[in-house]
Design an enzyme around this catalytic site. Structure first.
Site, PDB file in Angstrom:
ATOM      1  N   THR A 336       2.280  -9.139   4.661  1.00 14.36           N
ATOM      2  CA  THR A 336       3.239  -8.083   5.046  1.00 14.36           C
ATOM      3  C   THR A 336       2.611  -7.033   5.970  1.00 14.36           C
ATOM      4  O   THR A 336       1.408  -6.991   6.154  1.00 14.36           O
ATOM      5  CB  THR A 336       3.796  -7.388   3.784  1.00 14.36           C
ATOM      6  OG1 THR A 336       2.706  -7.027   2.938  1.00 14.36           O
ATOM      7  CG2 THR A 336       4.726  -8.305   3.023  1.00 14.36           C
ATOM      8  N   SER A 362       1.959   1.968   5.952  1.00 11.76           N
ATOM      9  CA  SER A 362       2.859   1.228   6.830  1.00 11.76           C
ATOM     10  C   SER A 362       2.073   0.890   8.087  1.00 11.76           C
ATOM     11  O   SER A 362       1.593   1.783   8.766  1.00 11.76           O
ATOM     12  CB  SER A 362       4.076   2.077   7.196  1.00 11.76           C
ATOM     13  OG  SER A 362       4.789   1.446   8.233  1.00 11.76           O
ATOM     14  N   ARG A 363       1.931  -0.397   8.370  1.00 10.75           N
ATOM     15  CA  ARG A 363       1.108  -0.785   9.536  1.00 10.75           C
ATOM     16  C   ARG A 363       1.880  -0.638  10.843  1.00 10.75           C
ATOM     17  O   ARG A 363       1.336  -0.883  11.907  1.00 10.75           O
ATOM     18  CB  ARG A 363       0.598  -2.218   9.349  1.00 10.75           C
ATOM     19  CG  ARG A 363      -0.327  -2.316   8.152  1.00 10.75           C
ATOM     20  CD  ARG A 363      -1.138  -3.594   8.109  1.00 10.75           C
ATOM     21  NE  ARG A 363      -1.922  -3.605   6.877  1.00 10.75           N
ATOM     22  CZ  ARG A 363      -1.629  -4.312   5.803  1.00 10.75           C
ATOM     23  NH1 ARG A 363      -0.567  -5.095   5.809  1.00 10.75           N
ATOM     24  NH2 ARG A 363      -2.375  -4.268   4.725  1.00 10.75           N
ATOM     25  N   VAL A 364       3.147  -0.264  10.747  1.00 13.30           N
ATOM     26  CA  VAL A 364       3.915   0.013  11.961  1.00 13.30           C
ATOM     27  C   VAL A 364       3.793   1.494  12.296  1.00 13.30           C
ATOM     28  O   VAL A 364       3.769   1.900  13.444  1.00 13.30           O
ATOM     29  CB  VAL A 364       5.388  -0.402  11.769  1.00 13.30           C
ATOM     30  CG1 VAL A 364       6.244   0.083  12.918  1.00 13.30           C
ATOM     31  CG2 VAL A 364       5.483  -1.911  11.647  1.00 13.30           C
TER      32      VAL A 364
END
Length: 502
Positions: A336, A362-364
């Site tokens: 994810t 959150s990697r975004v």
């Protein structure tokens, strides 16, 4: 009736007789039990091919061995017995899709469970599909507003992202997912909630809540209940993904919740062990990573040339005693684009959602936030993390300098502001207003126990007397000098009103 008449009738029938030759690939059930059949004779069967049993039941070929085919049976298997014939259909397992499924509760094969009549559909999508490639994708850049302050500010989710919700049982994982669905009203999002191995009573409560809040108008609920056979739990998330892909191919945005993938892995382990596949770590089969990666990779944001649709996935994983390093949790974390980690200790302290900001990520990142939110939330995450450190440190030392004391006091108020009840999603403009107020010290003189009440009254005041400020934030989506001055003026006026007890 005379003899000559009968003979003439027979002659007519013989003259009109046409011999039709039909070939069918047929096998025989050699073994049956626990939702799995071992079949001899189907030498041409394909992987994931649908098989038809003598009593009308449907199976799916999983194991292709030298002399036998191992198949899981979808639905009831009690009436199948050894020696029954099995036919190949030549079709890969597909499920019906279409607009008619919106607002309905269905099983993983598309059959209705809500008693509202048959669902007509002439379009079918395969449950297994190769995920969109790099060329067809676009970077995540549009936000999915969950309506939960702590998530939208510190762990933003974008359209096309896969954000894992992880934590022990009873820490509020499903509550976050359901709140996110409720908050999509008016946000042009289709929602799909996939219940895998959940108690039917729990799913009924969720459906009733969604209906009460008008969320079933854009939501489909797919249920493989706790009492259903393991094969249905196994295909449920893939069915949800197939339905989501139908809307994504039309250029629409979809939010899918998989609740939960731990039970999905358990059902696959059960089927694999009965099929006598060699077990690996924690008795899971060797391809357990591929099980979830091929599912979650199907969530994507497509580029404009390919329709511009998106699927956002919120998979849920249940941990045992907070062990994030177990096999399935580490697998899904690595697939994810970030995780929301819910901690039991915080939950029992009354901090809900029980978000551990240190482990959650959150990697975004801020690519999935509007400019106004990006500006106010920039230092919030750091403030909360520093507060957690200082709070632990402050327990041991009584002589704290003024700066540290101020930081701890503001941290306490920030934590109070980030608390939020279930089924109370908040609009993004209200979130920006309250986060701006707390991070810029406007609540420093409000007693901690009064922060929640102050915040409720503040939102009421904005709604009744300062609609212009909220609409400015909602329309412009950024904090210009004009918006900031109007917001600060509104906060100042409210503080006067509040202090006078009006």
């Amino acid at each position: 009736m005379n003899k000559d008449y009968i003979i003439s009738q027979l002659k007519q029938q013989i003259e009109g007789f046409e011999a039709k030759a039909e070939t069918e690939k047929v096998g025989t059930v050699a073994e049956i039990g626990d939702g799995v059949a071992r079949i001899t004779g189907l030498s041409d069967a394909m992987a994931s091919e649908m098989l038809e049993f003598e009593n009308g039941a449907v199976g799916v070929a999983l194991n292709l061995e030298e002399d036998r085919v191992g198949a899981m049976i979808l639905g009831e298997y009690k009436n199948i017995k050894e020696g029954d014939t099995v036919k190949s259909t030549g079709k890969i397992l597909s499920v019906p899709v279409g607009e008619n499924f919106i607002g309905r509760v269905i099983d993983p094969l598309g059959a209705p469970l809500d008693g509202k009549g048959e669902i007509k559909s002439d379009k079918f999508y395969p449950i297994e599909k190769i995920a969109p490639g790099v060329i067809t994708r676009k970077g995540v850049h549009q936000p999915v507003q969950t309506g939960i302050k702590a998530i939208d500010t510190m762990i933003p989710i974008g359209r096309g992202q896969r954000e894992l919700i992880i934590g022990d049982r009873q820490t509020g994982k499903t509550a976050i997912a359901v709140d996110a669905i409720i908050n999509q009203k008016g946000q042009s999002m289709k929602c799909i909630y996939v219940a895998i191995g959940q108690k039917e009573s729990k799913v009924a409560r969720i459906v009733a809540e969604l209906e009460a809040r008008g969320a079933m108008e854009y939501t489909t609920v797919i249920v493989a209940g706790a009492s259903d056979p393991a094969p249905l739990s196994f295909i449920a998330p893939y069915s949800g993904s197939a339905l989501g892909e139908y809307f994504m191919d039309k250029g629409e945005d979809v939010l899918i919740v998989y609740d939960d993938l731990s039970r999905h892995a358990w059902s696959y382990r059960q089927i694999s062990l009965i099929l006598r596949r060699p077990p690996g770590r924690e008795a899971y089969p060797g391809d357990i990573f591929y099980l979830h990666s091929r599912l979650l990779e199907r969530s994507a944001k497509l580029s404009e040339e390919f329709g511009g649709g998106s699927i956002t996935a919120l998979p849920i994983i249940e941990t045992q005693a907070g062990d994030v390093s177990a096999y399935i949790p580490t697998n899904v974390i690595s697939i994810t684009d970030g995780q929301i980690y819910l901690e039991a200790d915080l939950f029992y302290k009354g901090i809900r959602p029980a978000l551990n900001v240190g482990i959650s990520v959150s990697r975004v990142g801020s690519a999935a936030q509007i400019k106004a939110m990006k500006k106010v939330a920039g230092k919030l995450r750091l403030d909360v993390a520093q507060f957690r450190e200082l709070e632990a440190f402050a327990q041991f030392g009584s002589d704290l300098d003024e700066k540290t004391r101020t930081q701890i006091e503001r941290g306490r108020r920030t934590i109070e502001v980030l608390k939020q009840g279930q089924y109370e999603p908040m609009a993004v403009e209200n979130q920006v207003a309250i986060i701006y107020a707390v991070t810029n010290g406007f609540l420093d003189d409000v007693p901690v126990e009064k922060v929640s009440e102050w915040e409720k009254d503040f939102h009421k005041y904005l709604k009744s007397s300062q609609k212009e400020v909220l609409s400015l934030i909602a329309d412009k989506k950024e904090l210009s000098e004009e918006v900031i001055s109007k917001l600060e003026k509104a906060i100042g006026e409210f503080k006067e009103v509040y202090q006078n007890g009006e």
